[in-house]
Design an enzyme around this catalytic site. Structure first.
Site, PDB file in Angstrom:
ATOM      1  CG  ASN A 103       9.704  -1.380 -14.761  1.00 12.04           C
ATOM      2  OD1 ASN A 103       8.458  -1.097 -13.968  1.00 12.04           O
ATOM      3  ND2 ASN A 103      10.211  -2.238 -14.458  1.00 12.04           N
ATOM      4  CE  LYS A 146      16.666  -2.384 -13.642  1.00 16.25           C
ATOM      5  NZ  LYS A 146      15.533  -1.907 -12.780  1.00 16.25           N
ATOM      6  CE  LYS A 191       6.774  -8.391 -10.828  1.00 12.05           C
ATOM      7  NZ  LYS A 191       6.170  -7.072 -11.633  1.00 12.05           N
ATOM      8  CG  HIS A 211      -2.260  -5.459 -11.623  1.00 14.78           C
ATOM      9  ND1 HIS A 211      -3.170  -4.113 -11.793  1.00 14.78           N
ATOM     10  CD2 HIS A 211      -1.898  -5.618 -12.164  1.00 14.78           C
ATOM     11  CE1 HIS A 211      -2.701  -4.114 -12.827  1.00 14.78           C
ATOM     12  NE2 HIS A 211      -1.882  -4.540 -13.173  1.00 14.78           N
ATOM     13  CG  ASP A 227       6.997  -4.406   2.814  1.00 11.77           C
ATOM     14  OD1 ASP A 227       6.406  -5.554   2.890  1.00 11.77           O
ATOM     15  OD2 ASP A 227       8.288  -3.982   4.163  1.00 11.77           O
TER      16      ASP A 227
END
Length: 287
Positions: A103, A146, A191, A211, A227
């Site tokens: 992120n 986080k 991921k 991407h 998904d």
């Protein structure tokens, strides 16, 4: 707190997707979720790889990992390659780098890692550091609280269970064993695990980031309703092992740079006049 709300929060994954993974337990060995979809073919993968390589060249940010893969393959074949050992990146360094990249931009994540290592040169320093100090060090990468919790959890678990802050033992494990080991760390999602497998452990794995996911759907390599987890399983079964690394790096790079292929729900896609602007327009699904 309401139990259902707790569960929803706990399922937020490392892709920044607040939706619970629809097929969390799928593995590449568990069967293709789209057995009747015979795409991408080996030729398609090679053609897309070649088209993107011609447009972008090989992305320099991944060059050291590529050299490491070649060195590993040469070692397996009984040949030595001349390459500086300074390029070696520990598995733990790689895992933390990937976590910090979530992120945020590549530039910000690199700054965050450099700042973290400047303030805490050894992982043992991170283990005993106050969380606020770690947050301050990585704040430029975003989501500092986080990410700090995740990093501290990794260090604590390693120290408690293995007695040292090292993940090099993963190099001797199979893909499924690595997935099992890393899944024990809170905040380390599919991921991230796939990226560690491909970049740091030189396995033939194919991570699916935003991407790769969007371009794969646009090309018709997976259904529009797929998904990320099913996309991951399908692509890892269809894409030839020898093409996975280069194709993945190039799709990621192209997704960042091509205005036609960027995922942008807030604005319409930029109009592209010809395949000279985006070579993928010549492939089925994007025309």
């Amino acid at each position: 707190m309401n139990k259902s709300l707790k569960r929803k929060r706990s399922l937020k994954n490392d892709d920044g997707d607040s939706k619970p993974p629809a097929c969390k337990n799928l593995t590449v060995d568990g069967g293709d979720p789209y057995p009747e979809l015979l795409r991408p073919t080996s030729d398609e993968c090679r053609d897309v790889r070649d088209a993107l390589l011609s447009l972008h060249g090989f992305p320099p940010e991944f060059a050291s990992y590529r050299r490491q893969r070649l060195r590993t393959l040469s070692s397996v074949d009984g040949h030595d390659t001349e390459c500086s050992e300074k390029e070696e990146e520990s598995v733990l360094d790689g895992l933390v780098k990937i976590l910090l990249s979530q992120n945020t931009s590549e530039a910000n994540s690199q700054r965050a890692f450099a700042s973290l290592k400047a303030q805490f040169p050894k992982w043992e320093d991170v283990l005993v550091a106050e969380p606020k100090l770690i947050e301050n060090a990585i704040r430029c990468g975003g989501l500092a609280p986080k990410k700090t919790v995740c990093i501290k959890n990794i260090m604590s678990r390693l120290q408690n269970e293995r007695g040292r802050l090292c993940l090099e033992y993963l190099r001797g494990l199979s893909v499924e064993e690595v997935k099992t080991e890393l899944s024990h760390f809170k905040g380390v999602g599919p991921k991230t695990v796939s990226c560690v497998l491909m970049f740091n452990l030189q396995h033939n794995d194919f991570p699916v980031d935003t991407h790769v996911y969007e371009i794969s759907k646009a090309l018709g390599w997976v259904p529009k309703t797929a998904d990320r987890n099913r996309t991951y399983v399908h692509l890892n079964r269809r894409i030839p092992d020898e093409l996975k690394f280069d194709l993945n790096c190039l799709l990621y790079t192209h997704g960042k740079l091509c205005s036609n292929c960027k995922k942008n729900v807030a604005k319409p896609k930029a109009k592209v006049a010809s395949s000279d602007d985006c070579p993928l327009l010549g492939f089925s699904g994007l025309v």
